[in-house]
Scaffold this motif. Sequence first.
Motif, PDB file in Angstrom:
ATOM      1  N   LYS A  25       0.833  -1.213   0.000  1.00 40.73           N
ATOM      2  CA  LYS A  25       0.000   0.000   0.000  1.00 40.73           C
ATOM      3  C   LYS A  25       0.862   1.255   0.000  1.00 40.73           C
ATOM      4  O   LYS A  25       0.524   2.267  -0.609  1.00 40.73           O
ATOM      5  N   LEU A  26       1.980   1.208   0.725  1.00 46.21           N
ATOM      6  CA  LEU A  26       2.855   2.377   0.822  1.00 46.21           C
ATOM      7  C   LEU A  26       3.556   2.688  -0.495  1.00 46.21           C
ATOM      8  O   LEU A  26       3.694   3.858  -0.865  1.00 46.21           O
ATOM      9  N   ASP A  27       4.007   1.650  -1.206  1.00 45.18           N
ATOM     10  CA  ASP A  27       4.741   1.862  -2.461  1.00 45.18           C
ATOM     11  C   ASP A  27       3.931   2.689  -3.468  1.00 45.18           C
ATOM     12  O   ASP A  27       4.413   3.720  -3.946  1.00 45.18           O
TER      13      ASP A  27
ATOM     14  N   TRP B 180       3.280   6.328  -2.274  1.00 43.04           N
ATOM     15  CA  TRP B 180       4.431   7.205  -2.447  1.00 43.04           C
ATOM     16  C   TRP B 180       4.553   7.664  -3.901  1.00 43.04           C
ATOM     17  O   TRP B 180       4.834   8.838  -4.175  1.00 43.04           O
ATOM     18  N   THR B 181       4.340   6.761  -4.835  1.00 39.29           N
ATOM     19  CA  THR B 181       4.404   7.131  -6.254  1.00 39.29           C
ATOM     20  C   THR B 181       3.358   8.195  -6.573  1.00 39.29           C
ATOM     21  O   THR B 181       3.638   9.162  -7.282  1.00 39.29           O
ATOM     22  N   PHE B 182       2.163   8.052  -6.020  1.00 35.32           N
ATOM     23  CA  PHE B 182       1.095   9.039  -6.194  1.00 35.32           C
ATOM     24  C   PHE B 182       1.530  10.408  -5.670  1.00 35.32           C
ATOM     25  O   PHE B 182       1.288  11.435  -6.293  1.00 35.32           O
ATOM     26  N   LEU B 183       2.185  10.416  -4.517  1.00 31.17           N
ATOM     27  CA  LEU B 183       2.593  11.674  -3.881  1.00 31.17           C
ATOM     28  C   LEU B 183       3.785  12.334  -4.551  1.00 31.17           C
ATOM     29  O   LEU B 183       3.883  13.561  -4.594  1.00 31.17           O
TER      30      LEU B 183
ATOM     31  N   GLU C 248       9.103   6.147  -7.915  1.00 30.80           N
ATOM     32  CA  GLU C 248       8.895   4.838  -7.291  1.00 30.80           C
ATOM     33  C   GLU C 248       9.893   4.635  -6.168  1.00 30.80           C
ATOM     34  O   GLU C 248      11.071   4.946  -6.301  1.00 30.80           O
ATOM     35  N   ARG C 249       9.389   4.138  -5.067  1.00 30.21           N
ATOM     36  CA  ARG C 249      10.222   3.766  -3.922  1.00 30.21           C
ATOM     37  C   ARG C 249       9.637   2.492  -3.356  1.00 30.21           C
ATOM     38  O   ARG C 249       8.432   2.264  -3.444  1.00 30.21           O
TER      39      ARG C 249
ATOM     40  N   SER D 137      17.338   5.781  -0.414  1.00 30.49           N
ATOM     41  CA  SER D 137      17.922   5.773  -1.753  1.00 30.49           C
ATOM     42  C   SER D 137      19.416   5.513  -1.653  1.00 30.49           C
ATOM     43  O   SER D 137      20.016   5.582  -0.579  1.00 30.49           O
ATOM     44  N   ASP D 138      20.041   5.255  -2.804  1.00 34.92           N
ATOM     45  CA  ASP D 138      21.487   5.054  -2.839  1.00 34.92           C
ATOM     46  C   ASP D 138      22.235   6.294  -2.342  1.00 34.92           C
ATOM     47  O   ASP D 138      23.335   6.196  -1.818  1.00 34.92           O
ATOM     48  N   ALA D 139      21.613   7.470  -2.492  1.00 36.84           N
ATOM     49  CA  ALA D 139      22.224   8.724  -2.059  1.00 36.84           C
ATOM     50  C   ALA D 139      22.000   8.984  -0.564  1.00 36.84           C
ATOM     51  O   ALA D 139      22.386  10.035  -0.057  1.00 36.84           O
TER      52      ALA D 139
END
Length: 166
Positions: free
Chosen positions: A12-14, A17-20, A24-25, A145-147
Amino acid sequence: MYLIPKDTMASKLDPAWTFLSGAERHFEEGPAQATRPGEREHAVVLPVHLHDGLPERLMAVGLLIDDQEATDVACFMFGLPLDEISTDDVRDACMEACNVLGGCLVMSHDETHTVEIGLPKELPLARFTELQHHARVSVTFSSESDAGRRIVITVFDAIDQRILES
């Protein structure tokens, strides 16, 4: 039960987050995460009041988000370039992100077991840390993230209302 099953929360969170953010995360369950001293982070809490015939219980969904991630969300949410985003825009985007992410994790079963979602509230990082120390953590999901830019969503159960008061 006031939370959706833990094994479906990340699913549900994935998309939320994309919507917001337009990005993609992936969120994974893990241990509670402390604020990072010396880094600019935003902390927002969404109070969730549980009514089930017993004394009211208070839960909260907390969002801890890296400043750059929060700024990117504000740019996407308001459709503005970076140089036109204000600190108020970033704050509003963080509160809306907490509202959306928290709202997708709670549910109400029936009329006798209702859930009332309050308004998101920005907390100073010291107050957020106090909440982490004095509340019981039900579950924490994070995405980094990688950063090193991170987003942490924590569901706190049985919190003290005074922590959310100014």
